[in-house]
Design a protein around this motif. Sequence first.
Motif, PDB file in Angstrom:
ATOM      1  N   ASP A  96       6.915 -11.635  -1.545  1.00 48.56           N
ATOM      2  CA  ASP A  96       8.904 -11.546  -2.023  1.00 48.56           C
ATOM      3  C   ASP A  96       9.742 -10.814  -1.465  1.00 48.56           C
ATOM      4  O   ASP A  96       9.938  -9.816  -2.568  1.00 48.56           O
ATOM      5  N   PRO A  97       9.985 -10.895  -0.524  1.00 52.55           N
ATOM      6  CA  PRO A  97      10.756  -9.474  -0.551  1.00 52.55           C
ATOM      7  C   PRO A  97      12.186  -9.531  -0.333  1.00 52.55           C
ATOM      8  O   PRO A  97      12.617  -8.786  -1.162  1.00 52.55           O
ATOM      9  N   LEU A  98      12.908 -10.321  -1.019  1.00 51.32           N
ATOM     10  CA  LEU A  98      13.596 -10.914  -2.295  1.00 51.32           C
ATOM     11  C   LEU A  98      13.674  -9.741  -3.265  1.00 51.32           C
ATOM     12  O   LEU A  98      13.903  -9.103  -3.897  1.00 51.32           O
ATOM     13  N   ALA A  99      12.482 -10.367  -4.322  1.00 47.88           N
ATOM     14  CA  ALA A  99      11.821  -9.481  -5.049  1.00 47.88           C
ATOM     15  C   ALA A  99      12.072  -8.377  -4.851  1.00 47.88           C
ATOM     16  O   ALA A  99      12.068  -7.809  -5.620  1.00 47.88           O
ATOM     17  N   ARG A 100      11.599  -8.034  -4.484  1.00 48.88           N
ATOM     18  CA  ARG A 100      10.901  -6.238  -3.736  1.00 48.88           C
ATOM     19  C   ARG A 100      12.005  -5.277  -3.261  1.00 48.88           C
ATOM     20  O   ARG A 100      12.016  -4.579  -4.266  1.00 48.88           O
ATOM     21  N   LEU A 101      12.944  -6.916  -3.148  1.00 48.44           N
ATOM     22  CA  LEU A 101      14.924  -5.018  -2.150  1.00 48.44           C
ATOM     23  C   LEU A 101      15.343  -5.135  -3.713  1.00 48.44           C
ATOM     24  O   LEU A 101      15.856  -3.982  -3.744  1.00 48.44           O
ATOM     25  N   PHE A 102      15.453  -6.294  -4.692  1.00 50.62           N
ATOM     26  CA  PHE A 102      16.456  -6.250  -5.410  1.00 50.62           C
ATOM     27  C   PHE A 102      15.780  -6.426  -6.925  1.00 50.62           C
ATOM     28  O   PHE A 102      16.513  -5.363  -7.571  1.00 50.62           O
ATOM     29  N   TYR A 103      14.831  -6.288  -7.146  1.00 49.28           N
ATOM     30  CA  TYR A 103      14.448  -6.355  -8.743  1.00 49.28           C
ATOM     31  C   TYR A 103      12.540  -6.101  -8.339  1.00 49.28           C
ATOM     32  O   TYR A 103      11.926  -7.118  -8.992  1.00 49.28           O
TER      33      TYR A 103
ATOM     34  N   PRO B  50      10.285   0.420  -2.747  1.00 53.98           N
ATOM     35  CA  PRO B  50      10.295  -0.846  -2.490  1.00 53.98           C
ATOM     36  C   PRO B  50      10.082  -1.010  -0.581  1.00 53.98           C
ATOM     37  O   PRO B  50       9.624  -1.526  -0.282  1.00 53.98           O
ATOM     38  N   TYR B  51      10.688   0.571  -1.072  1.00 53.81           N
ATOM     39  CA  TYR B  51      11.201   0.454   1.381  1.00 53.81           C
ATOM     40  C   TYR B  51       9.484   1.088   1.100  1.00 53.81           C
ATOM     41  O   TYR B  51       9.266   0.996   2.805  1.00 53.81           O
ATOM     42  N   ARG B  52       8.404   1.334   1.497  1.00 47.19           N
ATOM     43  CA  ARG B  52       7.217   1.954   1.581  1.00 47.19           C
ATOM     44  C   ARG B  52       6.042   0.906   0.895  1.00 47.19           C
ATOM     45  O   ARG B  52       6.252   0.008  -0.151  1.00 47.19           O
ATOM     46  N   HIS B  53       5.232   0.373   1.873  1.00 49.74           N
ATOM     47  CA  HIS B  53       3.951  -0.265   1.578  1.00 49.74           C
ATOM     48  C   HIS B  53       3.284  -0.385   0.964  1.00 49.74           C
ATOM     49  O   HIS B  53       3.344  -0.273  -0.679  1.00 49.74           O
ATOM     50  N   THR B  54       2.563   1.025   0.611  1.00 48.69           N
ATOM     51  CA  THR B  54       1.088   1.817  -0.266  1.00 48.69           C
ATOM     52  C   THR B  54       2.100   3.058  -0.401  1.00 48.69           C
ATOM     53  O   THR B  54       1.359   3.242  -1.250  1.00 48.69           O
ATOM     54  N   ASP B  55       2.407   3.736   0.760  1.00 41.93           N
ATOM     55  CA  ASP B  55       2.904   4.937   0.698  1.00 41.93           C
ATOM     56  C   ASP B  55       3.723   5.302  -1.313  1.00 41.93           C
ATOM     57  O   ASP B  55       4.521   4.514  -1.409  1.00 41.93           O
TER      58      ASP B  55
END
Length: 280
Positions: free
Chosen positions: A78-85, A117-122
């Motif tokens: 869910d990119p919106l949730a990942r970015l904003f909350y 949020p801007y990193r996958h697993t790191d």
Amino acid sequence: MSLLLQISDPHFGTERSMVVAALLRLIDAFPPDLVIVSGDITQRARRQQFAAARAFFDTLRPTPMVVVPGNHDIPLFDPLARLFYPHRNHQRAFGAELEPSFELDDLLVIGVNTTRPYRHTDGEVSMQQIRRVAARLEAARESQLRVVITHQPVAVTRTQDEKNLLRGHERAVQRWARAGADLIVGGHIHLPYVLPLHDIFAGLPRRMWAVQAGTALSHRVRGSIDNSVNVIRYSSEATTRGTTVERWDYVEASERFERVAQHDLALDGAPQPDALTSAG
């Protein structure tokens, strides 16, 4: 004497019911003064997975907990949730504080949120976080065991795991050592081990240890190591400061957690004020 239980990477949504029951029996046998949860509480950061995790940890009340998120605890699909909350579901379950701490007369535990949020697993630790933790460590009492929690590891045992190292870990290890840290505990790679950071990083002014835990409850185990937790024992009354880290693995044959390793760690005293610097 303080007894800490380190639970890491339970990945609710992939938990094994018989392991959950066995861990509860272990906790009944050795009631901890504090439960440390070093990230990846859920598999996909879904609300129902956090609800299941919260229900499990509620059974441990009134035992206090220090819970930090891992990379699996922020939404992936869910990119919106990942970015904003990104931490909304985590905070619904465990409260607004993403970097909690806990203190007793002989214990100081400081959580660090290494998710981004801007990193996958790191994972990543910022200079602001490094300085905040250092200031808290410098204010600790001499009798306290000083523990920092990061989800991703600051040291690894295998070359293939170097890609999983916490970004910024070199600066953090050096600064936190000067500030008086004893242990840096984490998870992420589902491998339990204890490493002497003072032998890995040149010039550390004190003995400091990396304590890594395996996955406590998930079927996502690595290699031949089954589910695993750490029991950490500390007494400030001994002539020489020291702590014991016990690794407890789930054993299929007995359907219970059994102690499979013990590390007796020597610790240094509190750093002298003139040994500390204000450099980041």
